[in-house]
Design a protein around this motif. Structure first.
Motif, PDB file in Angstrom:
ATOM      1  N   UNK A 136      40.705  33.126  45.264  1.00  0.00           N
ATOM      2  CA  UNK A 136      41.923  32.672  44.605  1.00  0.00           C
ATOM      3  C   UNK A 136      41.551  31.808  43.416  1.00  0.00           C
ATOM      4  N   UNK A 137      41.689  32.380  42.238  1.00  0.00           N
ATOM      5  CA  UNK A 137      41.464  31.597  41.031  1.00  0.00           C
ATOM      6  C   UNK A 137      42.827  31.171  40.496  1.00  0.00           C
ATOM      7  N   UNK A 138      43.050  31.192  39.201  1.00  0.00           N
ATOM      8  CA  UNK A 138      44.302  30.690  38.631  1.00  0.00           C
ATOM      9  C   UNK A 138      44.337  31.068  37.160  1.00  0.00           C
ATOM     10  N   UNK A 139      45.542  31.053  36.579  1.00  0.00           N
ATOM     11  CA  UNK A 139      45.596  31.187  35.124  1.00  0.00           C
ATOM     12  C   UNK A 139      44.824  30.055  34.456  1.00  0.00           C
ATOM     13  N   UNK A 140      44.631  28.959  35.191  1.00  0.00           N
ATOM     14  CA  UNK A 140      43.886  27.823  34.639  1.00  0.00           C
ATOM     15  C   UNK A 140      42.379  28.073  34.588  1.00  0.00           C
ATOM     16  N   UNK A 141      41.951  29.275  34.948  1.00  0.00           N
ATOM     17  CA  UNK A 141      40.594  29.701  34.629  1.00  0.00           C
ATOM     18  C   UNK A 141      40.498  30.122  33.166  1.00  0.00           C
ATOM     19  N   UNK A 159      36.158  32.247  38.890  1.00  0.00           N
ATOM     20  CA  UNK A 159      36.161  33.547  38.201  1.00  0.00           C
ATOM     21  C   UNK A 159      34.737  34.061  38.011  1.00  0.00           C
ATOM     22  N   UNK A 160      33.821  33.182  37.653  1.00  0.00           N
ATOM     23  CA  UNK A 160      32.428  33.595  37.474  1.00  0.00           C
ATOM     24  C   UNK A 160      31.728  33.835  38.810  1.00  0.00           C
ATOM     25  N   UNK A 179      42.227  36.892  42.473  1.00  0.00           N
ATOM     26  CA  UNK A 179      43.630  36.892  42.071  1.00  0.00           C
ATOM     27  C   UNK A 179      43.905  35.556  41.399  1.00  0.00           C
ATOM     28  N   UNK A 180      44.566  35.600  40.238  1.00  0.00           N
ATOM     29  CA  UNK A 180      44.865  34.386  39.491  1.00  0.00           C
ATOM     30  C   UNK A 180      46.357  34.155  39.377  1.00  0.00           C
ATOM     31  N   UNK A 181      46.908  33.326  40.256  1.00  0.00           N
ATOM     32  CA  UNK A 181      48.352  33.053  40.171  1.00  0.00           C
ATOM     33  C   UNK A 181      48.719  32.226  38.941  1.00  0.00           C
ATOM     34  N   UNK A 182      49.966  32.436  38.500  1.00  0.00           N
ATOM     35  CA  UNK A 182      50.575  31.545  37.521  1.00  0.00           C
ATOM     36  C   UNK A 182      51.379  30.497  38.256  1.00  0.00           C
ATOM     37  N   UNK A 231      37.378  51.225  44.450  1.00  0.00           N
ATOM     38  CA  UNK A 231      36.460  51.311  43.311  1.00  0.00           C
ATOM     39  C   UNK A 231      36.661  50.141  42.345  1.00  0.00           C
ATOM     40  N   UNK A 232      37.202  49.045  42.857  1.00  0.00           N
ATOM     41  CA  UNK A 232      37.429  47.855  42.034  1.00  0.00           C
ATOM     42  C   UNK A 232      36.580  46.716  42.580  1.00  0.00           C
ATOM     43  N   UNK A 233      35.748  46.147  41.742  1.00  0.00           N
ATOM     44  CA  UNK A 233      34.983  44.960  42.127  1.00  0.00           C
ATOM     45  C   UNK A 233      34.646  44.155  40.882  1.00  0.00           C
ATOM     46  N   UNK A 234      34.556  42.836  41.048  1.00  0.00           N
ATOM     47  CA  UNK A 234      34.236  41.944  39.945  1.00  0.00           C
ATOM     48  C   UNK A 234      35.400  41.667  39.015  1.00  0.00           C
ATOM     49  N   UNK A 235      36.612  41.990  39.445  1.00  0.00           N
ATOM     50  CA  UNK A 235      37.780  41.857  38.585  1.00  0.00           C
ATOM     51  C   UNK A 235      38.683  40.706  39.025  1.00  0.00           C
ATOM     52  N   UNK A 236      39.488  40.214  38.085  1.00  0.00           N
ATOM     53  CA  UNK A 236      40.537  39.243  38.380  1.00  0.00           C
ATOM     54  C   UNK A 236      41.872  39.823  37.949  1.00  0.00           C
TER      55      UNK A 236
END
Length: 250
Positions: A136-141, A159-160, A179-182, A231-236
């Motif tokens: 769980x990241x954020x738009x603040x990334x 994110x990194x 996932x980056x919530x607002x 087939x999705x990895x490393x994405x936000x």
């Protein structure tokens, strides 16, 4: 012999974490709800019923994190999913923020997620599980608020961490995404909810014109855990109502 799939959600007693636990539970997984708030985590697990249980864990404490995974390893089932959702914020003016507060936020939000990802990755590799980890990241990334600098730094790091872990675990078939919530309608934005002027400012920056729901985030987490994201990895994926896409309004 097939074993019961287990999903671990950290910070699962409230809000987004609780919603993530609920949707993964509906998808047929046994769910472990980890949180420092013992009473709330217990209540959340009991509300889900069978195949859900709570474990008390302070994600700033490496020993408690290790004990959490030892507990899961002793259960009848196999860890197939980890949701690193536990997080905190300690607002302060940038020039007044203490080193202790800065480190505490990073310990919970980032270091704890790193350790949990290591533990989960080792278990999945050992068991031959092609599992999924969602951070769980954020738009603040991507953007920043000066009064929550430590939170922004932790989410940028998350994110990194997602990218680095995705590359490290890809040879084992383990996917790592974020996932980056607002602005989501949870306790963290309760003060904004209570202030019409503040809410108007948030809505002016949100093209879809509403706060997100915890379930909006949880459904995205469930997608990333599931076979539809094989087939999705490393994405936000940013669940923000279009906020990061917005340049300015006239």
């Amino acid at each position: 012999m097939a074993t019961t799939p287990i999903a671990l959600v950290t910070g699962a007693a409230h809000g987004i974490g609780q919603a993530c636990a609920a949707v993964l539970h509906r998808q047929g997984m046994d769910v472990v709800l980890a949180d420092i708030d013992t009473d709330a985590a217990t209540a959340a697990a009991q509300a889900l019923g069978d195949r859900a249980r709570s474990v008390t864990c302070d994600m700033a404490d490496p020993e408690q994190i290790a004990a959490l995974f030892k507990d899961i390893d002793a259960q009848d089932g196999t860890l197939v999913a980890l949701v690193n959702n536990a997080g905190m914020v300690r607002p302060a003016d940038f020039l007044d923020m203490t080193l202790e507060d800065f480190r505490t936020v990073l310990d919970v939000n980032l270091v704890g997620a790193f350790l949990a990802t290591q533990h989960a990755g080792r278990m999945m590799v050992r068991d031959g599980v092609r599992g999924a980890i969602v951070n769980m990241t954020s738009i603040n990334a991507q953007v920043a608020i000066p009064t929550i600098a430590s939170y922004c730094v932790s989410k940028g790091g998350m994110a990194q961490l997602t990218k680095a872990a995705a590359l490290a675990l890809a040879p084992h078939g383990i996917r790592v995404n974020a996932v980056g919530p607002g602005s989501i309608d949870t306790a963290m934005v309760a003060s904004v909810n209570a202030d019409p002027a503040a809410m108007a400012k948030v809505m002016s920056r949100t093209p879809l014109g509403r706060l997100g729901r915890a379930e909006d985030v949880a459904e995205t987490v469930a997608f990333l855990v599931g076979e539809g994201a094989a087939y999705i990895t490393g994405e936000t994926i940013y669940v923000d109502g279009g906020r990061l896409a917005l340049n300015y309004t006239c």
